[in-house]
Scaffold this active site. Structure first.
Site, mmCIF file in Angstrom:
data_model
loop_
_atom_site.group_PDB
_atom_site.id
_atom_site.type_symbol
_atom_site.label_atom_id
_atom_site.label_comp_id
_atom_site.label_asym_id
_atom_site.label_seq_id
_atom_site.Cartn_x
_atom_site.Cartn_y
_atom_site.Cartn_z
ATOM 1 N N ASN A 48 -37.065 5.123 -31.197
ATOM 2 C CA ASN A 48 -37.313 6.555 -31.331
ATOM 3 C C ASN A 48 -36.633 7.168 -32.551
ATOM 4 O OD1 ASN A 48 -38.122 9.273 -30.144
ATOM 5 N ND2 ASN A 48 -35.903 9.504 -30.340
ATOM 6 N N GLN A 55 -29.098 11.249 -35.607
ATOM 7 C CA GLN A 55 -30.124 10.313 -35.144
ATOM 8 C C GLN A 55 -31.516 10.898 -35.382
ATOM 9 O OE1 GLN A 55 -28.215 10.313 -31.241
ATOM 10 N NE2 GLN A 55 -28.223 8.082 -31.235
ATOM 11 N N ASP A 87 -35.277 11.521 -35.578
ATOM 12 C CA ASP A 87 -36.422 10.878 -34.926
ATOM 13 C C ASP A 87 -37.310 10.211 -35.961
ATOM 14 O OD1 ASP A 87 -35.607 12.352 -32.572
ATOM 15 O OD2 ASP A 87 -37.671 12.114 -31.860
ATOM 16 N N ASP A 93 -35.395 1.543 -25.829
ATOM 17 C CA ASP A 93 -34.608 2.766 -25.663
ATOM 18 C C ASP A 93 -35.506 3.993 -25.817
ATOM 19 O OD1 ASP A 93 -31.867 4.022 -25.595
ATOM 20 O OD2 ASP A 93 -32.557 4.817 -27.521
ATOM 21 N N GLU A 116 -36.942 2.275 -21.047
ATOM 22 C CA GLU A 116 -36.157 3.396 -20.560
ATOM 23 C C GLU A 116 -37.059 4.618 -20.634
ATOM 24 O OE1 GLU A 116 -32.155 5.982 -21.398
ATOM 25 O OE2 GLU A 116 -33.480 5.405 -23.006
ATOM 26 N N HIS A 173 -24.482 2.680 -18.527
ATOM 27 C CA HIS A 173 -23.448 3.003 -19.511
ATOM 28 C C HIS A 173 -23.512 4.459 -19.956
ATOM 29 C CE1 HIS A 173 -27.161 2.035 -21.497
ATOM 30 N NE2 HIS A 173 -26.750 2.753 -22.526
HETATM 31 C C1 NOJ Z 1 -30.324 5.987 -24.150
HETATM 32 C C2 NOJ Z 1 -29.055 5.216 -24.263
HETATM 33 O O1 NOJ Z 1 -28.797 4.567 -23.048
HETATM 34 C C3 NOJ Z 1 -27.982 6.213 -24.640
HETATM 35 O O2 NOJ Z 1 -26.714 5.615 -24.592
HETATM 36 C C4 NOJ Z 1 -28.276 6.779 -26.003
HETATM 37 O O3 NOJ Z 1 -27.340 7.784 -26.308
HETATM 38 C C5 NOJ Z 1 -29.677 7.378 -26.056
HETATM 39 N N1 NOJ Z 1 -30.674 6.549 -25.439
HETATM 40 C C6 NOJ Z 1 -30.118 7.608 -27.481
HETATM 41 O O4 NOJ Z 1 -30.400 6.386 -28.116
#
Ligand code: NOJ
Length: 577
Positions: free
Chosen positions: A132, A198, A200, A230, A272, A339
């Site tokens: 992403n 980060q 996109d 992710d 995810e 986590h």
């Molecule tokens: C999901 C990850 O598990 C998390 O740790 C991260 O901050 C976000 N995605 C962004 O990549």
């Protein structure tokens, strides 16, 4: 492929070319690798697992050194969280180079050595793929910001008129005001759903898609067995100035799967995708998309239900989720904690409010509540360090339909350290023994550790470590390992027909699997007090066999009477009458 062909744990190192996986053939026979449905996954972060060279950072060699431990636990698939070069502003989910290992964690040679070791042991490997967004440090972003004419500029999403642009809430609300940040070099704002650093990716851009596919191919060629994708939900949300959506998100999933399977026809994609329950089916794309989704609904409901000693959240979970189906495409990756924060958004509003206060910990300016949606606590904190409850939770996790994921450290009951910022609280290094100062994680000076080892504050709290539990009968580690073994010895959980078995006490949950004339019954007592239950079980008393748990039981008259201790559990199986 044949479901059982992969069951012996062997696999080939050389996979390129992937025989059966022609573009037309990938999905033709339902073409699903079965191994991931039988696997027990262990999720770990290389940099906090074991430091082999004394520099304060866990490393790939450290993981290799500790594979015996994972063998003892019985898990047969590792999910490595991001280990790529990264400025680590989001613990590695801010990738600066997708095709390398961060040199503080090792090298590509070390990675290859890990793959070889895992092969020898018949263990699988899944790595994290962040599609992403990148880090602002990634070369693509550097070039994009420097030159608006560069092909990389359109790898990201920009606006020169931020007031008129699409706005939505940032996923990390108390840290970011919104989804646009100004870049001095470009003289424009760029779009980011996560942290400001980060940006996109413009995943609608075919050139970006091609980059992402070829990154996946790179790691498959090195021997990985699949990916955790992710942020698969944010990836398909509206993006950029005009809130542009991918025209055909399922087309992207399909193409990713096609490309991945063309290299390794057993590779899996685990997404995810924390979307609303009625939209989850979309991600499976009728079997042509993701192979499994993280079960966020299950995570909030199961972990909460066990914590409040009531099984209603489990009934609700099975009501709202698409059915896991051994013959179909919907499949879950189940987990008790991960986590990140323990995200409660999928609970009904009242339960969320209750969980927010009931499980809250902190004081002195520390608060476990974060992002307006969850607690930065570990399982041991949620269950007040009660090993009986943590063991029972793992037994339930391992018996639920789906692929179980054990979160590193939870198998020994590690606690969170709320003195650390943000989600670092739940990411402290693995405690291998009780030694000072670093609990066997590293020989480095404590000040040089990547994240401090938890072991200071928390007076009166038992500090878990591996050495005091591994090989010790009745310890939490051994009880979790027993449950892992029970699961690996019970293919009915992944292949059988699942049903809920109704019981009277609201604290006892029972479910079963039927397969080839046999039944597997799993009963879990969420109460801290003993409970005697009578549950239907149409198995010949002489044939009933204990699989897990030490409760007394008696099978007779088409039922079983079980005397469960507080937090007791029992798995029984036998030939149906
Ligand atoms: C999901 C990850 O598990 C998390 O740790 C991260 O901050 C976000 N995605 C962004 O990549």
């Amino acid at each position: 492929m044949d479901a059982d062909a992969s069951g012996d744990g062997t696999r080939e190192r050389e996979r390129s070319g992937g025989g059966a996986s022609t573009a037309a053939g990938v999905f033709a026979d339902g073409g699903r690798p079965e191994w991931y449905r039988d696997a027990v996954v262990y999720s770990l972060d290389v940099k906090t697992f074991r430091d082999s060279d004394g520099d304060g950072w866990g490393d790939v060699r450290g993981v290799i050194d500790r594979l015996d431990y994972l063998d003892d636990l019985g898990v047969d698939c590792l999910w490595l969280r991001p280990f790529y070069p990264s400025p680590l502003r989001d613990n590695g989910y801010d990738v600066a180079d997708y095709r390398d290992v961060d040199d503080r964690l090792g090298s590509l040679d070390d990675f290859d050595a890990l793959v070889d070791e895992l092969d020898e042991r018949g263990m699988r490997l899944i790595t994290d793929l962040v599609l992403n967004h990148t880090s602002i440090d990634h070369e693509w972003f550097q070039r994009a910001r420097e030159d608006p004419e560069s092909e990389y500029h359109d790898y990201y999403l920009w606006t020169s008129h931020v007031e008129e642009a699409y706005h939505t809430e940032n996923i990390f609300p108390e840290f970011e005001d919104g989804v646009w940040s100004y870049d001095e070099t470009a003289g424009k704002h760029y779009f980011h759903q996560f942290y400001w650093h980060q940006p996109d990716l413009n995943v609608a851009n075919p050139a970006v898609q091609e980059e992402l596919f070829s990154i996946a191919e790179f790691w498959l060629d090195r021997g990985v067995d699949g990916f955790r994708i992710d942020a698969a939900h944010p990836m398909i949300l509206p993006k950029g100035h005009d809130a542009h959506r991918l025209e055909d998100p399922q087309g992207l999933f399909r193409e990713l799967k096609r490309r991945v399977r063309a290299v390794n026809d057993e590779a899996v994609l685990l997404a995810e995708a924390d979307d609303e329950p009625d939209r989850l089916d979309f991600y499976f794309a009728d079997g042509e998309g993701f192979d499994a989704l993280f079960n966020f609904v299950g995570n909030s409901h199961v972990t909460y239900g066990i914590g409040v000693e009531d099984v209603w959240p489990l009934y609700r979970m099975f009501e709202v989720l698409p059915e896991p189906d051994p013959d179909g495409h919907a499949w879950w990756a189940n987990f008790l904690r991960n986590h990140d924060e323990w995200n409660l958004l999928k609970l009904p509003h009242e339960a969320l409010e209750h969980a927010r206060e009931e499980f809250r910990q902190g004081g002195d300016g520390r608060d476990s509540w974060i992002f307006g949606r969850g607690h930065r606590l570990r399982l041991a904190d949620l269950y007040d360090g009660d090993h009986d409850r943590i063991a029972m939770a793992h037994s339930l996790l391992l018996s639920l339909p789906g692929t179980p994921i054990v979160n590193s450290g939870d198998e020994i009951g590690m606690h969170a350290d709320l003195d650390l910022p943000e989600r670092q609280a739940v990411r402290t290094p693995m405690r291998w023994d009780g030694s000072e100062p670093n609990a066997g994680f590293s020989e480095a000076d404590p000040g040089d550790l990547v994240i401090p080892v938890d072991g200071t504050g928390w007076p009166g709290v038992y500090q878990a470590d591996v050495a005091s539990q591994r090989g010790v009968e009745g310890s939490l580690f051994e009880r979790v390992a027993d449950a892992v073994r029970a699961r690996r010895d019970s293919p009915a959980v992944s292949r059988g027909e699942f049903s809920i078995v109704h019981t009277d006490p609201t604290e006892v949950w029972a479910h079963r699997f039927d397969r080839e004339g046999r039944a597997l019954l799993c009963v879990h007592n969420f109460s801290g007090e003993p409970r005697e239950v009578v549950v239907g079980f149409d198995v010949d008393p002489a044939d009933a066999e204990r699989v897990l748990g030490d409760a007394d039981y008696r099978v007779a008259d088409g039922g079983v009477t079980a005397s469960l201790d507080g937090c007791g559990y029992l798995w029984l199986r036998g030939e149906r009458r």
